[in-house]
Design a protein around this motif. Sequence first.
Motif, PDB file in Angstrom:
ATOM      1  N   MET A   1       0.820  -1.199   0.000  1.00  0.00           N
ATOM      2  CA  MET A   1       0.000   0.000   0.000  1.00  0.00           C
ATOM      3  C   MET A   1       0.855   1.250   0.000  1.00  0.00           C
ATOM      4  SD  MET A   1      -2.904  -1.342   2.691  1.00  0.00           S
ATOM      5  CE  MET A   1      -4.068  -0.047   2.332  1.00  0.00           C
ATOM      6  N   PHE A   5       0.914   4.331  -2.892  1.00  0.00           N
ATOM      7  CA  PHE A   5       0.673   5.707  -2.508  1.00  0.00           C
ATOM      8  C   PHE A   5       1.761   6.639  -3.024  1.00  0.00           C
ATOM      9  CE2 PHE A   5       0.615   9.309   0.422  1.00  0.00           C
ATOM     10  CZ  PHE A   5      -0.705   9.717   0.290  1.00  0.00           C
ATOM     11  N   LEU A  64      -5.064   8.449  -5.018  1.00  0.00           N
ATOM     12  CA  LEU A  64      -5.535   8.028  -3.706  1.00  0.00           C
ATOM     13  C   LEU A  64      -6.821   7.225  -3.836  1.00  0.00           C
ATOM     14  CD1 LEU A  64      -5.127   8.167  -0.660  1.00  0.00           C
ATOM     15  CD2 LEU A  64      -6.396  10.320  -0.636  1.00  0.00           C
ATOM     16  N   LYS A  65      -7.693   7.652  -4.781  1.00  0.00           N
ATOM     17  CA  LYS A  65      -8.936   6.930  -5.024  1.00  0.00           C
ATOM     18  C   LYS A  65      -8.644   5.515  -5.512  1.00  0.00           C
ATOM     19  CE  LYS A  65     -13.256   7.271  -7.644  1.00  0.00           C
ATOM     20  NZ  LYS A  65     -14.022   8.094  -8.627  1.00  0.00           N
ATOM     21  N   HIS A  67      -5.908   3.871  -5.071  1.00  0.00           N
ATOM     22  CA  HIS A  67      -5.287   3.127  -3.964  1.00  0.00           C
ATOM     23  C   HIS A  67      -6.338   2.614  -2.979  1.00  0.00           C
ATOM     24  CE1 HIS A  67      -2.479   1.980  -0.852  1.00  0.00           C
ATOM     25  NE2 HIS A  67      -3.104   2.802   0.019  1.00  0.00           N
ATOM     26  N   ASN A  68      -7.336   3.468  -2.683  1.00  0.00           N
ATOM     27  CA  ASN A  68      -8.387   3.041  -1.762  1.00  0.00           C
ATOM     28  C   ASN A  68      -9.200   1.914  -2.350  1.00  0.00           C
ATOM     29  OD1 ASN A  68      -7.639   4.883   0.185  1.00  0.00           O
ATOM     30  ND2 ASN A  68      -9.009   6.506  -0.575  1.00  0.00           N
ATOM     31  N   THR A  71      -7.227  -1.164  -2.056  1.00  0.00           N
ATOM     32  CA  THR A  71      -7.218  -1.632  -0.670  1.00  0.00           C
ATOM     33  C   THR A  71      -8.532  -2.316  -0.311  1.00  0.00           C
ATOM     34  OG1 THR A  71      -5.710   0.148  -0.058  1.00  0.00           O
ATOM     35  CG2 THR A  71      -6.915  -0.941   1.722  1.00  0.00           C
ATOM     36  N   ILE A  72      -9.644  -1.687  -0.793  1.00  0.00           N
ATOM     37  CA  ILE A  72     -10.962  -2.268  -0.522  1.00  0.00           C
ATOM     38  C   ILE A  72     -11.080  -3.647  -1.176  1.00  0.00           C
ATOM     39  CG2 ILE A  72     -13.430  -1.985  -0.992  1.00  0.00           C
ATOM     40  CD1 ILE A  72     -12.987   1.067  -0.690  1.00  0.00           C
TER      41      ILE A  72
END
Length: 328
Positions: A1, A5, A64-65, A67-68, A71-72
């Motif tokens: 992660m 980023f 960032l979107k 990456h999120n 991650t989700i």
Amino acid sequence: MQDNFTAPANKYPWLEKVEIASVVGSIGGAIASFMLNQAAVAAIPLSVTVALNLTNRRILLDHLKQHNLATIAQVLQEQVKTQSNLERLSEELETFEQQTEKKHGEAQAGIKLLDEHLQLTNNNLQQARENNDRSLAQLQQQDANIQNQLQTQLETLNQQLEQLQQQTNMLVQEQNNRLMNEQAKIARTVDALRDIETCTQSLRINPISANAFFNRGLSYQRLGDREAAVGDFTEAIRVNPQYAEAFQSRGLAHADLGDKKAAVRDLREAARLFFESGEIDKYQIARDLGKKFHDLDSPSEAEALTEVAYESSMAGSFEDIALESLFS
């Protein structure tokens, strides 16, 4: 992660450089506007800097979107795996419960079987105890009978022990007698060896001593060395052809060696010499021995007669020649 980023800086390296350049330009514009008193000159680099900052922020927000979202997705994937593991564990737990229930049932059946077996064993033990009581009473009766028999046998054994003690004493006495005979035999052997050495020393001094040869022959004869005895008796006869005792002893040695003809010849010659010297008793002994050896056909009878004659001669006058005469 962390790697995802920091990816915008690596993906757009020129953007960072342009942003730095715009900041430097804005600072230079501000200085120029201050020096030239023109605000428009300072507004141009500031506008560029603001635009670049907005662009950089938008790119950062997009990243960032993403990456999120990644991650989700990863969390959702982990939840799927966790759910799968939970389902698998639930199945294993159910299987284990089924097996446990089955084992419990088998254990209950085993316990029931053991209870039945234990009851049967108790019954058997009770029956065995009753049988043992009856057997014990019988054994006690048999033990009393055996005690009586043992008492009788003990008395018999005591009597036999007394007889055995008497026999043992007799055997010990016989053994002692044999031991004394062996000791006497050893003593005679030692004496014979000592006499042989004495006669040998005498012959070194006087090589023509008939008595020394004769006595050494007798010693060899006592040791059982018949051939050596014949040799020394022959030397005694060579030194003294009239030596009747040497002829008789050599005749006995020949008989012991199985030469009956030579034995008879020597015994007859000994009888003649004894007769000529007037020794009638010795003459009769030599003559009778010659006749008996002449008439014997069995080697065993000749051997027995030789032993008797040898023992008689050893106990007679042939061995009584003084050792001092060896040196005369």
